[in-house]
Design an enzyme around this catalytic site. Structure first.
Site, PDB file in Angstrom:
ATOM      1  N   GLU A 112       0.995  -1.117  -0.110  1.00 61.25           N
ATOM      2  CA  GLU A 112       0.052   0.019   0.002  1.00 61.25           C
ATOM      3  C   GLU A 112       0.973   1.312  -0.023  1.00 61.25           C
ATOM      4  O   GLU A 112       0.816   2.098  -0.680  1.00 61.25           O
ATOM      5  CB  GLU A 112      -0.917   0.141   1.277  1.00 61.25           C
ATOM      6  CG  GLU A 112      -1.622   1.136   1.293  1.00 61.25           C
ATOM      7  CD  GLU A 112      -2.687   1.134   2.572  1.00 61.25           C
ATOM      8  OE1 GLU A 112      -3.519   2.269   2.522  1.00 61.25           O
ATOM      9  OE2 GLU A 112      -2.228   0.500   3.594  1.00 61.25           O
ATOM     10  N   HIS A 119      32.589  -1.114  -5.152  1.00 64.58           N
ATOM     11  CA  HIS A 119      31.820  -2.048  -4.230  1.00 64.58           C
ATOM     12  C   HIS A 119      30.498  -2.535  -4.664  1.00 64.58           C
ATOM     13  O   HIS A 119      30.358  -3.639  -4.519  1.00 64.58           O
ATOM     14  CB  HIS A 119      31.737  -0.831  -3.033  1.00 64.58           C
ATOM     15  CG  HIS A 119      31.256  -1.686  -1.877  1.00 64.58           C
ATOM     16  ND1 HIS A 119      31.964  -1.795  -0.652  1.00 64.58           N
ATOM     17  CD2 HIS A 119      29.929  -2.126  -1.336  1.00 64.58           C
ATOM     18  CE1 HIS A 119      31.210  -2.590   0.253  1.00 64.58           C
ATOM     19  NE2 HIS A 119      30.203  -2.440  -0.137  1.00 64.58           N
ATOM     20  N   GLU A 120      29.622  -1.808  -5.275  1.00 60.34           N
ATOM     21  CA  GLU A 120      28.336  -2.357  -5.638  1.00 60.34           C
ATOM     22  C   GLU A 120      28.568  -3.014  -6.670  1.00 60.34           C
ATOM     23  O   GLU A 120      27.787  -4.201  -6.896  1.00 60.34           O
ATOM     24  CB  GLU A 120      27.541  -1.231  -5.869  1.00 60.34           C
ATOM     25  CG  GLU A 120      27.288  -0.308  -4.816  1.00 60.34           C
ATOM     26  CD  GLU A 120      26.463  -0.897  -3.517  1.00 60.34           C
ATOM     27  OE1 GLU A 120      26.080  -1.895  -3.843  1.00 60.34           O
ATOM     28  OE2 GLU A 120      26.587  -0.520  -2.706  1.00 60.34           O
TER      29      GLU A 120
END
Length: 313
Positions: A64, A115-116
């Site tokens: 929601e 890093h990612e």
């Protein structure tokens, strides 16, 4: 919350039926999405099946909130309808928080990008992990960047191999930093926290170590709610063995992450450079650089032809 009820209320004849309200499954999420999207101007191109798969682990309230945020974003941007991009951004906001514009140097952006990219590449080139959904170096909440790898389906069981590979994914960020920059930063602290939690559960709760099928953690008899949680008495010697198993498991998964990063350094560089240029990329953009991911072996059904049974003596 049966654990906080008075024991008198749990005796036979009082509450004879207990109903567990768990997170909704795929079909449940689709039905919840239909309810909350009913009065919103949603674009016809929105794929609700894809949204339901994207929201594994969302509660009804999360869904929601996501659709309300998507509608607010669409209105703020001047869109006439709520698009798939609006919903995707809202889902990320619900789980990770709003975007934060932090001033970063080029060096900081490069470290965050690698890093990612490390998380994403280590996940992509393992057999029991889910596809990478989105990578970004845009700061959200306390994180400087994030890599989203939501499960592609609802899972009731997780294998030891899948847990080990999940820990390797968490180690991928630090592995990329060390391999590329010959230096390590503080950015992996949360990764280590999650990996250590998994390793400790494997050793203490799941019996997935050399210590054998023993539960060393707190336990509760689900038929006796009034008894509450009971801790196991563990000797100092056994605690030392548990710590040793956890440390060895983490070291082994870190070595696995470093090996994958070194093997696929070219793909790592490509993903990191694209992140520096564009800040975010989705699954299609990521797979243009690293190739399509093989179908995960996690949850593959086995039949009699694939299981080799030993004859009885």
């Amino acid at each position: 919350r049966p654990d906080v009820l008075d024991p008198a209320l749990l005796r036979p004849g009082r509450f004879d039926r207990r109903i567990l309200v768990d997170y909704p499954d795929l079909e449940g999420r689709i039905e919840i999405i239909k309810i909350h999207a009913k009065n919103k101007p949603v674009a016809e191109s929105v794929n609700w099946q894809r949204v339901a798969r994207r929201t594994v682990g969302f509660s009804g309230a999360d869904i929601e909130n996501m659709l309300n945020e998507a509608a607010i974003t669409a209105a703020r941007e001047g869109h006439e309808t709520v698009s798939m991009n609006d919903i995707e951004d809202a889902a990320t906001k619900v789980k990770l928080g709003p975007e934060k514009k932090r001033l970063q140097t080029d060096y900081d952006r490069q470290i965050t990008a690698y890093h990612e990219a490390g998380h994403a590449v280590v996940s992509h080139f393992q057999d029991h992990t889910d596809p990478v959904h989105r990578i970004s170096i845009v700061s959200r909440g306390m994180a400087l960047g994030y890599t989203l790898i939501p499960p592609d389906r609802d899972k009731l069981h997780t294998s030891k191999t899948a847990l080990i590979e999940r820990m390797a994914v968490m180690m991928g960020g630090r592995a990329a930093e060390e391999v590329v920059f010959k230096e390590i930063t503080t950015g992996a602290s949360n990764d280590f926290d999650q990996a250590t939690t998994i390793a400790r559960h494997m050793v203490m709760d799941f019996g997935m170590s050399r210590l054998g099928p023993v539960n060393f953690g707190a336990s509760m008899d689900i038929t006796e709610y009034a008894q509450g949680m009971q801790g196991n008495d563990i000797s100092q010697e056994m605690m030392a063995k548990i710590d040793s198993e956890v440390s060895e498991m983490l070291a082994r998964t870190y070595s696995k992450a470093v090996a994958i990063v070194k093997k696929y350094r070219k793909e790592l560089d490509g993903v990191a450079q694209e992140l520096v240029n564009t800040e975010s990329m989705d699954q299609d953009q990521f797979e243009k650089i690293v190739g399509k991911k093989k179908e995960s072996l996690e949850g593959v059904a086995l039949n009699s032809s694939t299981i080799k049974m030993k004859p009885q003596a």
